[in-house]
Design a protein around this motif. Sequence first.
Motif, short mmCIF file in Angstrom:
data_model
loop_
_atom_site.label_atom_id
_atom_site.label_comp_id
_atom_site.label_asym_id
_atom_site.label_seq_id
_atom_site.Cartn_x
_atom_site.Cartn_y
_atom_site.Cartn_z
N UNK A 82 0.83 -1.21 0.00
CA UNK A 82 0.00 0.00 0.00
C UNK A 82 0.87 1.25 0.00
N UNK A 83 1.95 1.22 0.74
CA UNK A 83 2.83 2.39 0.80
C UNK A 83 3.48 2.65 -0.56
N UNK A 84 3.98 1.61 -1.19
CA UNK A 84 4.67 1.81 -2.48
C UNK A 84 3.71 2.31 -3.55
N UNK A 85 2.44 1.95 -3.43
CA UNK A 85 1.44 2.40 -4.41
C UNK A 85 1.09 3.87 -4.25
N UNK A 86 1.34 4.44 -3.08
CA UNK A 86 1.04 5.86 -2.89
C UNK A 86 1.18 6.28 -1.44
N UNK A 87 2.03 7.28 -1.18
CA UNK A 87 2.26 7.75 0.17
C UNK A 87 2.59 9.23 0.17
N UNK A 88 2.49 9.83 1.34
CA UNK A 88 2.81 11.24 1.49
C UNK A 88 4.32 11.45 1.49
N UNK A 89 4.75 12.52 0.87
CA UNK A 89 6.16 12.82 0.79
C UNK A 89 6.75 12.99 2.20
N UNK A 90 7.94 12.43 2.40
CA UNK A 90 8.64 12.58 3.66
C UNK A 90 8.27 11.57 4.73
N UNK A 122 11.70 3.33 1.72
CA UNK A 122 10.94 4.47 2.23
C UNK A 122 11.86 5.47 2.93
N UNK A 123 12.86 4.97 3.64
CA UNK A 123 13.82 5.87 4.29
C UNK A 123 14.57 6.69 3.26
N UNK A 124 15.08 6.01 2.23
CA UNK A 124 15.85 6.71 1.21
C UNK A 124 14.99 7.74 0.47
N UNK A 125 13.76 7.36 0.18
CA UNK A 125 12.88 8.31 -0.52
C UNK A 125 12.56 9.50 0.36
N UNK A 126 12.35 9.26 1.66
CA UNK A 126 12.06 10.37 2.58
C UNK A 126 13.23 11.33 2.69
N UNK A 127 14.45 10.82 2.47
CA UNK A 127 15.64 11.66 2.57
C UNK A 127 16.19 12.07 1.20
N UNK A 128 15.32 12.03 0.19
CA UNK A 128 15.68 12.68 -1.07
C UNK A 128 15.99 11.80 -2.25
N UNK A 129 16.07 10.48 -2.07
CA UNK A 129 16.34 9.58 -3.20
C UNK A 129 15.01 9.19 -3.85
N UNK A 130 14.48 10.09 -4.65
CA UNK A 130 13.10 9.96 -5.13
C UNK A 130 12.88 8.79 -6.07
N UNK A 131 13.90 8.35 -6.78
CA UNK A 131 13.73 7.28 -7.78
C UNK A 131 14.19 5.92 -7.28
N UNK A 132 14.27 5.76 -5.97
CA UNK A 132 14.73 4.52 -5.38
C UNK A 132 13.94 3.32 -5.90
N UNK A 133 14.62 2.19 -6.04
CA UNK A 133 13.99 0.95 -6.48
C UNK A 133 14.15 -0.11 -5.40
N UNK A 134 13.17 -1.00 -5.31
CA UNK A 134 13.20 -2.09 -4.34
C UNK A 134 13.26 -3.41 -5.09
#
Length: 469
Positions: free
Chosen positions: A293-301, A440-452
């Motif tokens: 659910x988080x990967x499908x859509x979440x609030x920035x940060x 999610x940690x990396x995206x919250x700290x600016x790595x917007x295109x992170x892949x899992x």
Amino acid sequence: MFFKSFFDENLAQMSYMVGCQRTGEALVIDPARDLSPYFETAEKEGFTITKAAETHIHADFLSGAREIAHQADDVKLYLSAEGDEDWKYQYLDEVNHELVKDKDRFYVGNVRLDVMHTPGHTPESVSFLLTDEGGGSEVPMGVFTGDFVFVGDVGRPDLLEKSAGAEGTSESSAKQMYESIQRFKELPDYVQVWPGHGAGSACGKSLGAVPSSTVGYEKINNWALKTEAENNFVDELLEGQPEPPKYFAMMKKLNKEGPALLPNDDVKRLSVEQLKSENDEQTIIIDTRSSSDFSDGHLEGTINIPFNKSFANWAGWIIEYDQDIIVIADKDNLIHVKEALESIGLDRLVGFVESDEVENQKDLETYTSITADELEETYRDHDDYVVVDVRNQSEWDEGHMPGVHHIMLGKLKDSLDDIPEGKTPIVHCKSGARSAIGASILQAYGYKNVLNLKGGFMAWAEKNEPVTS
């Protein structure tokens, strides 16, 4: 005699209640911070809780000993007087208590508890040997071992050094553990063993999933009780201990000084707009929904720690104790999320947003999961990407992908500078659960295109050869 065990699956922590049915008195051993299960049981069974005891100053959860002394009338605490001056309880002037040492005894009604000093895990560690004199017994029934002897393992001796900063104590503590075990082995084989933890705890490296055992069974099957030579025992005990969670250091400190009494404030319900306005560096927002659910859509940060049995552990790694906390959670789960945070002293939960409200927002952030085949065919040789392995050290040592960066998940937030600048991280763990938190940690700290990496290292290793150097 009445006996009941309590298991907190979030921390793999065991606590116990012993009652004397003739006198109506009850004792709680190693109480957790949430006292409701003990009071509910006491009321149901017709007991009054008059005593509580601790086996040692805990590192993995916030003790309920001070709390129970304040919530219940005339509860007396039985706490260890063993160990050196660095590990003495510091809140004793405000509670009814008795300090106990080796060979002391005390009673709850007609049930006798004999104190055994069993250092090794910690210097002040004690065990309580139970004899049901009210039932006519002259021999012990069982022993509450705390973090001394587990089913299939013994307590780790390295936490004072790794979590409390007591340099050079791991080996000496391991030698103390060896001596304590020799004494333990002298107990009758029929004595039951009631440990402080089960499988899943970071207080040992190979704890069994069975909740109890006997001295005789452990002498036959527990590696630590079968190892005869002290030097072999010390080497094996110290080798391969898991990384102690970051919050362990704070638990030691708080349990020694005296845990704060539980806050009674209601958690404020926030709208998404209010959440955005309150989002600053002193506030961390934890989204407790599933990783899908988080990967499908979440609030920035926001950082994703799904609410499951691992929630408290990862919250303790990621959340700072001086941060306010806002959670995104289902309303029905909120009380359980709050209890899990409070179980490790994260008391600054100031607000929550309902999951449905987030899912109804537009322009949410997402991240992408890729397969192991896609990793090899598209990304591994591409200069714009870097693979980050967030597994534990022992997992890494057993085998890993060549040419990747290893940053254990709990240290990721504080190790962003170790990720090569300008590259897009591809995160993986064993199966994909921890790496989703990492993404999610990396995206919250600016790595917007992170892949899992979907399926994690296991999926990759099905078709590729790991390396061990």
